[in-house]
Design an enzyme around this catalytic site. Structure first.
Site, mmCIF file in Angstrom:
data_model
loop_
_atom_site.group_PDB
_atom_site.id
_atom_site.type_symbol
_atom_site.label_atom_id
_atom_site.label_comp_id
_atom_site.label_asym_id
_atom_site.label_seq_id
_atom_site.Cartn_x
_atom_site.Cartn_y
_atom_site.Cartn_z
ATOM 1 N N ARG A 1 0.796 -1.176 0.082
ATOM 2 C CA ARG A 1 -0.019 -0.015 -0.016
ATOM 3 C C ARG A 1 0.803 1.456 -0.065
ATOM 4 N NH1 ARG A 1 -0.693 4.540 2.764
ATOM 5 N NH2 ARG A 1 -0.297 3.510 4.649
ATOM 6 N N ASP A 2 1.695 1.380 1.041
ATOM 7 C CA ASP A 2 2.536 2.712 1.132
ATOM 8 C C ASP A 2 3.498 2.333 -0.052
ATOM 9 O OD1 ASP A 2 3.998 5.075 1.903
ATOM 10 O OD2 ASP A 2 3.378 4.570 4.013
ATOM 11 N N HIS B 1 2.952 4.193 -3.656
ATOM 12 C CA HIS B 1 3.608 5.457 -4.050
ATOM 13 C C HIS B 1 4.714 5.367 -4.882
ATOM 14 C CE1 HIS B 1 0.776 7.894 -1.758
ATOM 15 N NE2 HIS B 1 0.915 7.203 -0.769
ATOM 16 N N HIS C 1 8.191 6.845 9.130
ATOM 17 C CA HIS C 1 8.832 7.234 7.813
ATOM 18 C C HIS C 1 10.418 7.472 8.245
ATOM 19 C CE1 HIS C 1 6.054 6.822 4.246
ATOM 20 N NE2 HIS C 1 5.261 6.920 5.448
#
Lengths: 337, 337
Positions: free
Chosen positions: B14-15, B18, B198
């Site tokens: 999902r992340d 990007h 992050h």
């Protein structure tokens, strides 16, 4: 809040030597030293990865002699101190240390395995008598418990060193362990305590921050994390992280970025360092999706992307407000007129 | 020492979306899910980087429909739960949530900007009534102080969520700030607390460790750190770091390495992740100069380099003892006969 002076020692031109098989050229050294001096790095360590006197068939031969490396660095460091790594056995007093003294080295770091500090007695005493700055270093420090580390450090203190640095050579420590060791060393010693990290567990920055918070005076950090293995503590990430906790090193932020860009452009990303843009975005708390448009606008407006990020951070800009980059750029350009 | 169950939610699919402009294929999803299931990852999050319903010209169009992504994942996750990211506004109940329920999603994470948790009320209440697992997520959480974060989290608790996750979307927090926030949330809430990091300041692993130590129940981590911007907390580094503090997640270590190798071979090192070898070296406390010879010997002896490192670490091997690699390899091969 914090006013204690924090020393940063930068071993990029020594630990980084491992990453390029000890092939630093005169240009590499002079260019890096000029930038480091401009960035106000307190100590710049230079030489073969295993220190002076270590260039050999077995450990890898340096492109340049120790004399050429150190005299090149000396010429280009005006304010920054020049440091060397010294492993007794590889380096001897007559063959290596005396010539280094003559060339103008300011800081000597005598390094042994964490249980063998006895081996550093002669070298430390010799330099103490000459009134030169000398630190003892304990390598592979994760292999001993805190008590043993303190015992070894006390020997180094007794030999007359200005400080003791414990080295996480394998990048194996976690922050709690750093806290315990630094607090123990600081309470048991009267000399300064330092820490040298590696990034194998992605904890080099966190461990170095923990070391400073727990009372260490010196930490090592390399531009772009450029060093042996997984690389060292990344200098241009550590400094803003320390700033967030109000530890000011007086190092110039833009100068740091110039140093990192030099290392990355010259030697590539041989270690797993954090991208400069990502660091800036993290420091100013702006969503990293802004990186591309900010760089584009900065180029177009001929202003610093750092200034744009700073202002975006101040305004608490969030994703979806990308159009404000132009407004911010205009305001920065107007102010500078 | 620690017996509390720690949940790891893995947003790689999902992340990480990007990082490849939302172009995950069915093969990518099924291969990753098979490996994640085998590695015993508790929750695997799948979909467009901005969650279900977000694929669009403005935010980037997914290669596959939400249905295709989720049903492919569902087929290949036997023990791992399937999770989705839901941003109210992009995702609506009728168009996006109901179909996700039908496809068999186990965990819904309703995400808003850190000051806008009101927007998640309808979605959380709806899923609560259906007795589905639902978490509230507060994005860009560094933009508010601890008090505001707790107020926002309390709203999420009142809407009926099982837990609240605060997200360091810009990679801006340092460990002290995580400690303050997690301790505050844990003491003021009766539901679980989670953290999503992050790596902009190279602190994602340290912040996640701090979150767990301060009482969080869930942390997010991605294989090879694969995610937006500087990448997320690196899963295969976080797990051994947690193990060092006796937090056992029951995740399979070899399975983790297979996952990371799949991501790196398939998508490259698009984020600044730590090399797997470096991590193993750091975990077992063996000098990273051993990496090349250990890999060579492992290949030759057809044994796992991990087993060699483990034994070298147990024997406290240091640089200069490289010849013992062969002895260790022999002993491992003999034992396995």
């Amino acid at each position: 809040m914090e006013s204690k002076k924090i020393l940063i020692s930068d071993p990029t031109l020594r630990d980084g030597s491992h990453a390029i098989k000890h092939k630093f050229s005169k240009d590499d050294i002079s260019n890096y030293c000029k930038l480091a001096d401009k960035a106000r790095i307190p100590i710049v360590e230079v030489g073969h990865g295993n220190g002076i006197g270590a260039s050999s068939l077995q450990l890898g031969e340096s492109l340049l002699s120790d004399f050429d490396m150190l005299s090149t660095a000396r010429k280009n460091l005006k304010k920054s101190k020049l440091g060397v790594h010294v492993i007794p056995g590889f380096a001897t007093i007559d063959k290596d240390i005396l010539p280094a003294v003559d060339v103008g080295v300011d800081v000597f770091r005598i390094a042994t395995h964490c249980t063998e500090s006895d081996l550093s007695e002669r070298h430390i005493s010799f330099l103490r008598k000459k009134n030169l700055e000398v630190w003892g270093c304990l390598m592979m420090a994760h292999m001993v418990d805190t008590e043993t580390l303190i015992d070894q450090a006390k020997k180094i203190e007794n030999y007359g060193a200005d400080g003791v640095i414990f080295m996480d050579s394998a990048g194996s420590f976690i922050p709690n362990q750093i806290k315990e060791r630094v607090e123990g060393l600081v309470s048991e010693l009267n000399i300064m305590v330092g820490f040298h990290g590696h990034n194998n567990l992605n904890l080099a920055v966190a461990n170095s921050l923990e070391a400073i918070q727990s009372g260490a005076t010196l930490v090592d950090a390399c531009s772009a994390g450029f060093g042996a293995g997984a690389g060292n503590t990344q200098l241009e990430v550590l400094i803003p992280v320390l700033l967030k906790q109000n530890f000011d090193t007086n190092i110039d932020f833009n100068g740091l970025l110039d140093l990192a860009e030099f290392v990355i452009s010259k030697f590539g990303k041989s270690t797993s360092s954090v991208h400069i843009d990502s660091m800036i975005s993290g420091y100013y708390g702006v969503f990293s999706g802004f990186l591309v448009p900010v760089r584009r606008v900065a180029l177009e407006y001929k202003i610093s992307p750092i200034d744009i990020f700073k202002e975006l951070g101040r305004r608490n800009i969030i994703a979806g407000q990308e159009d404000l980059i132009i407004e911010v750029a205009n305001s920065i350009r107007d102010k500078s007129k």
